[in-house]
Design a protein around this motif. Structure first.
Motif, mmCIF file in Angstrom:
data_model
loop_
_atom_site.group_PDB
_atom_site.id
_atom_site.type_symbol
_atom_site.label_atom_id
_atom_site.label_comp_id
_atom_site.label_asym_id
_atom_site.label_seq_id
_atom_site.Cartn_x
_atom_site.Cartn_y
_atom_site.Cartn_z
ATOM 1 N N UNK A 124 11.915 0.856 -2.247
ATOM 2 C CA UNK A 124 11.013 1.993 -2.231
ATOM 3 C C UNK A 124 11.382 3.024 -3.281
ATOM 4 N N UNK A 125 11.151 4.291 -2.950
ATOM 5 C CA UNK A 125 11.353 5.407 -3.877
ATOM 6 C C UNK A 125 12.747 5.375 -4.498
ATOM 7 N N UNK A 126 12.784 5.400 -5.823
ATOM 8 C CA UNK A 126 14.064 5.393 -6.528
ATOM 9 C C UNK A 126 14.848 4.111 -6.379
ATOM 10 N N UNK A 127 14.218 3.087 -5.824
ATOM 11 C CA UNK A 127 14.880 1.803 -5.652
ATOM 12 C C UNK A 127 15.663 1.655 -4.371
ATOM 13 N N UNK A 128 15.502 2.626 -3.411
ATOM 14 C CA UNK A 128 16.260 2.494 -2.160
ATOM 15 C C UNK A 128 15.774 1.272 -1.384
ATOM 16 N N UNK A 129 16.690 0.548 -0.709
ATOM 17 C CA UNK A 129 16.310 -0.690 -0.019
ATOM 18 C C UNK A 129 15.535 -0.436 1.270
ATOM 19 N N UNK A 130 14.540 -1.271 1.498
ATOM 20 C CA UNK A 130 13.750 -1.247 2.738
ATOM 21 C C UNK A 130 13.702 -2.672 3.271
ATOM 22 N N UNK A 172 0.816 -1.219 0.000
ATOM 23 C CA UNK A 172 0.000 0.000 0.000
ATOM 24 C C UNK A 172 0.847 1.266 0.000
ATOM 25 N N UNK A 173 2.073 1.187 0.546
ATOM 26 C CA UNK A 173 2.947 2.362 0.598
ATOM 27 C C UNK A 173 3.917 2.421 -0.572
ATOM 28 N N UNK A 174 3.667 1.580 -1.580
ATOM 29 C CA UNK A 174 4.442 1.657 -2.807
ATOM 30 C C UNK A 174 5.805 1.000 -2.761
ATOM 31 N N UNK A 175 6.054 0.143 -1.762
ATOM 32 C CA UNK A 175 7.336 -0.554 -1.659
ATOM 33 C C UNK A 175 7.209 -1.931 -2.304
ATOM 34 N N UNK A 176 8.045 -2.199 -3.277
ATOM 35 C CA UNK A 176 8.032 -3.483 -3.981
ATOM 36 C C UNK A 176 8.755 -4.524 -3.140
ATOM 37 N N UNK A 177 8.035 -5.592 -2.744
ATOM 38 C CA UNK A 177 8.646 -6.680 -1.976
ATOM 39 C C UNK A 177 9.411 -7.596 -2.929
ATOM 40 N N UNK A 178 10.684 -7.821 -2.630
ATOM 41 C CA UNK A 178 11.512 -8.703 -3.441
ATOM 42 C C UNK A 178 11.556 -10.122 -2.889
ATOM 43 N N UNK A 179 11.618 -10.224 -1.559
ATOM 44 C CA UNK A 179 11.703 -11.561 -0.955
ATOM 45 C C UNK A 179 11.296 -11.462 0.520
ATOM 46 N N UNK A 180 10.880 -12.602 1.056
ATOM 47 C CA UNK A 180 10.454 -12.615 2.455
ATOM 48 C C UNK A 180 10.534 -14.036 3.002
ATOM 49 N N UNK A 181 10.740 -14.127 4.311
ATOM 50 C CA UNK A 181 10.642 -15.438 4.955
ATOM 51 C C UNK A 181 9.954 -15.302 6.308
ATOM 52 N N UNK A 182 9.470 -16.441 6.770
ATOM 53 C CA UNK A 182 8.888 -16.563 8.112
ATOM 54 C C UNK A 182 9.350 -17.909 8.662
ATOM 55 N N UNK A 183 10.079 -17.875 9.766
ATOM 56 C CA UNK A 183 10.603 -19.081 10.394
ATOM 57 C C UNK A 183 10.003 -19.203 11.789
ATOM 58 N N UNK A 184 9.478 -20.370 12.109
ATOM 59 C CA UNK A 184 8.790 -20.563 13.388
ATOM 60 C C UNK A 184 9.381 -21.744 14.152
ATOM 61 N N UNK A 185 9.502 -21.585 15.465
ATOM 62 C CA UNK A 185 9.894 -22.696 16.329
ATOM 63 C C UNK A 185 8.909 -22.800 17.477
ATOM 64 N N UNK A 186 8.758 -24.011 17.996
ATOM 65 C CA UNK A 186 7.873 -24.228 19.132
ATOM 66 C C UNK A 186 8.160 -25.565 19.763
#
Length: 371
Positions: free
Chosen positions: A294-300, A217-231
């Protein structure tokens, strides 16, 4: 408005948290007005749903396959090993005895004979007639807490619901309510159902969805993501058998991908259980990372650690799903409840942004949204 009578399949940590919570809210409701009476009902998304209050839910039947639970009073079984749930409060002595269910694929072989008190000990008792027990108990709703990977067992209980006219709340990642073929059968018999795969109130999936939606919604292109869980509960021990994880990974991944305009390539998204850490018990720890531009390709980059008690974290969603099914039954509505499924489940028939799903649930309660 009277009791909502439910049956439970799987007398584990999730069931223990739900039943403890019902008792907790019953005590609060029965307190006399005064300065010490709570003014808000902690931890509930909806206290009053169409006139139904949490403590009006009553367990009238329960099924399990572990020898430490089968044949015991429900309150005794909920406290038995391998349950390791964080205690909300005491449970009243129950009149219900836990019945022997059908084993099928309801447990992973590697859990039989596991070390310490996490071992699975199958009962040698003959399975009960599930349909007969459900009918005689007067149950209106069956809530499924079977382990991940219990495909055949979940389908068995879904069939029992269809044959007895009982609603199904499928809290596990076996696709019943979100499967068009099963959904049509529930709709044809005018039986309301909610599923599949319960979300937590504030859990890994709903938090990941929210952050992913925020990035988009804020215009940031997601390139990759992970979610790791332990229990350290039996859910995580069960999931050491990777063969049982296919539907779980699909459920959790699609819940996040659904928030993106363009889904990520499968090599750039990893969401799923990671490891079993016995001393964590019912505590679940999630490590999450989202990388974007984000804007101009800066990393977030966003990183976070979330720690929750796994089983009580889902109980508030279960209480709402139960009451939604009861409202639908009162209104003679059959088939999947789209609004409540989207709000409380990871893999609903229709993925809806969480804040929109919440509004649809409000309209459903009021009667202005049909399902």
């Amino acid at each position: 408005m009277g009791k909502i009578k439910i049956a439970i399949v799987g007398v584990g940590n999730c069931a223990a948290s739900l039943v403890q919570g019902l008792e907790y809210y019953r005590v609060i409701a029965n307190q006399k007005p005064g300065k010490n009476k709570p003014t808000e009902y902690l931890g509930l998304m909806n206290y009053d749903m169409g006139g139904y209050l949490p403590h009006e839910i009553e367990v009238v039947a329960a099924f399990d396959i572990d020898k430490r639970k089968v044949g015991e009073r429900l309150d005794v079984a909920l406290a038995a090993k391998p349950n390791c749930v964080w205690s909300i409060g005491p449970i009243a002595k129950s009149k219900i005895k836990v019945e022997m269910g059908n084993i099928l694929d309801g447990f992973s072989e590697h859990m039989a004979g596991y070390k310490d008190d996490r071992t699975f000990l199958p009962s040698d008792k003959k399975p009960c007639n599930v349909e007969k027990v459900l009918k005689e108990s007067g149950a209106e709703i069956l809530i499924n807490y079977l382990p991940v990977g219990s495909q055949k067992a979940t389908e068995f209980y879904a069939e029992a619901c269809l044959k007895t006219g009982i609603s199904l709340i499928n809290c596990m990642p076996v696709f019943i309510v979100s499967n068009p073929a099963w959904a049509k059968r529930f709709e044809a018999k005018r039986i309301p159902c909610v599923g599949d795969d319960i979300k937590a109130q504030i859990g890994a999936t709903v938090t990941h969805r929210t952050l992913a939606k925020l990035f988009m919604d804020r215009g940031v292109k997601i390139d990759r993501t992970y979610q790791l869980n332990t229990g350290g509960n039996t859910d995580f021990l069960n999931m050491l058998n990777r063969a049982r994880l296919e539907s779980k990974k699909i459920s959790k991944t699609s819940a996040v991908q659904s928030q993106l305009d363009v889904p990520l390539d499968e090599d750039n998204i990893h969401i799923g259980p990671s490891d079993y850490v016995p001393w964590q018990n019912d505590n679940k720890v999630c490590y999450m990372r989202i990388e974007g531009r984000g804007f101009g390709g800066f990393p977030v980059t966003a990183e976070m650690r979330l720690s929750v008690e796994d089983s009580p974290n889902s109980a508030g969603c279960s209480i709402d799903a139960i009451r939604a099914c009861k409202i639908a039954r009162d209104r003679k509505i059959g088939g999947p409840l789209i609004s409540m499924s989207a709000y409380t489940m990871k893999h609903p028939p229709k993925q809806i942004v969480d804040y929109e799903a919440k509004e649809l649930v409000r309209k459903f309660i009021q009667g202005t949204c049909p399902r």
